[in-house]
Scaffold this active site. Structure first.
Site, short mmCIF file in Angstrom:
data_model
loop_
_atom_site.label_atom_id
_atom_site.label_comp_id
_atom_site.label_asym_id
_atom_site.label_seq_id
_atom_site.Cartn_x
_atom_site.Cartn_y
_atom_site.Cartn_z
N SER A 52 -3.27 -9.43 -2.91
CA SER A 52 -4.57 -9.41 -3.48
C SER A 52 -4.85 -10.41 -4.60
O SER A 52 -6.18 -10.76 -4.91
CB SER A 52 -4.85 -7.90 -3.80
N ASP A 230 -6.27 -3.45 -14.35
CA ASP A 230 -5.36 -2.41 -14.04
C ASP A 230 -3.83 -2.68 -14.17
O ASP A 230 -3.01 -1.96 -13.91
CB ASP A 230 -5.42 -1.89 -12.49
N HIS A 233 -4.03 -6.70 -11.47
CA HIS A 233 -5.12 -7.78 -11.01
C HIS A 233 -6.15 -8.06 -12.31
O HIS A 233 -6.24 -7.36 -13.09
CB HIS A 233 -6.34 -6.82 -10.27
#
Length: 251
Positions: A52, A230, A233
């Site tokens: 991601s 977080d 990310h």
């Protein structure tokens, strides 16, 4: 917390012994034994692969190179846009094939289509945080040794199909005490980071130590939320930090 500090001290000593001197954010090229510099050549095909952090919200149905919609809004987009500007005369093709949530087995399952068939001449791989994270939040079983064996399978397929490819192996990172990343990540998570360094050495690849990049950035702004949302990310600042470190590889 002491375990993490001990690991970082040992890592710095190990990297120093390998010849990584100067800035902690400086990547190392195990093929030359020197600070990493990759020459961009006319017609290069550059591929960003990973999870991601690389995906960063890209439109996955857009498979075109050099297309902002195909890149999301993360470090890969920032680095690619700079490459295409700085090397406008070189007819580069730059792709992003990161997919959120991926682990090494996921890359293996799509590697033929999403990597080998694109015939990259420069291949940047950032994978590993989910290989560890899923052992924490979903009870997955995947030791550092298993992670290494899976990653070796991926790299063996790559160098066999693309013997001349320039590999960039990127260290997964975590910014401690920001939401998901807590003290219980240590000392286990650094073992996965060490795997990437060992594989870079074994396959004579460029090793990009993003953990050191973020640790160094925290000296400028100690609020981890400035760099990540977080612990994993990135914010805008964190994405730019990553892009800057990646672009430092390029000459």
């Amino acid at each position: 917390m002491n375990d993490r500090r001990d690991f970082l001290k040992k890592s710095l000593l190990t990297l120093g012994a390998a010849g990584l001197t100067g800035s902690l954010a400086q990547a190392f090229n195990f093929s030359t034994g020197a600070k990493a510099k990759i020459s961009i050549k006319k017609g290069d095909v550059i591929l960003f692969q990973g999870d991601s952090i690389t995906d960063a919200g890209r439109k996955r149905d857009n498979l075109n190179p050099n297309d902002s919609n195909a890149f999301g809004n993360g470090y890969a987009f920032m680095a690619a846009s700079t490459l295409l500007n700085k090397h406008a005369d070189k007819d580069l093709k730059v792709y992003n094939r990161g997919i959120s949530g991926n682990r090494v087995p996921d890359l293996l399952g799509r590697w033929q289509t999403d990597a080998l068939e694109l015939k990259p001449t420069i291949l940047s791989i950032m994978i590993g945080v989910n290989d560890f994270w899923r052992t924490k939040d979903r009870g997955a079983v995947n030791t550092p040794e298993q992670y290494k064996a899976q990653y070796k399978e991926l790299l063996d397929k790559t160098v066999s199909a693309l013997p001349g490819v320039k590999l960039i192996l990127i260290e997964p990172f975590g910014v401690n005490n920001v939401k998901h990343v807590k003290d219980d990540w240590y000392p286990e998570f650094p073992k996965y980071q060490q795997v990437v360094k060992e594989l870079a050495q074994e396959y004579k690849a460029v090793f990009l130590p993003y953990q050191q990049v973020f640790d160094q950035a925290l000296k400028r702004n100690a609020n981890g939320a400035h760099w990540t949302t977080d612990g994993v990310h990135t914010t805008m600042a964190g994405a730019n930090l990553m892009a800057e470190a990646w672009l430092n590889l390029v000459s």
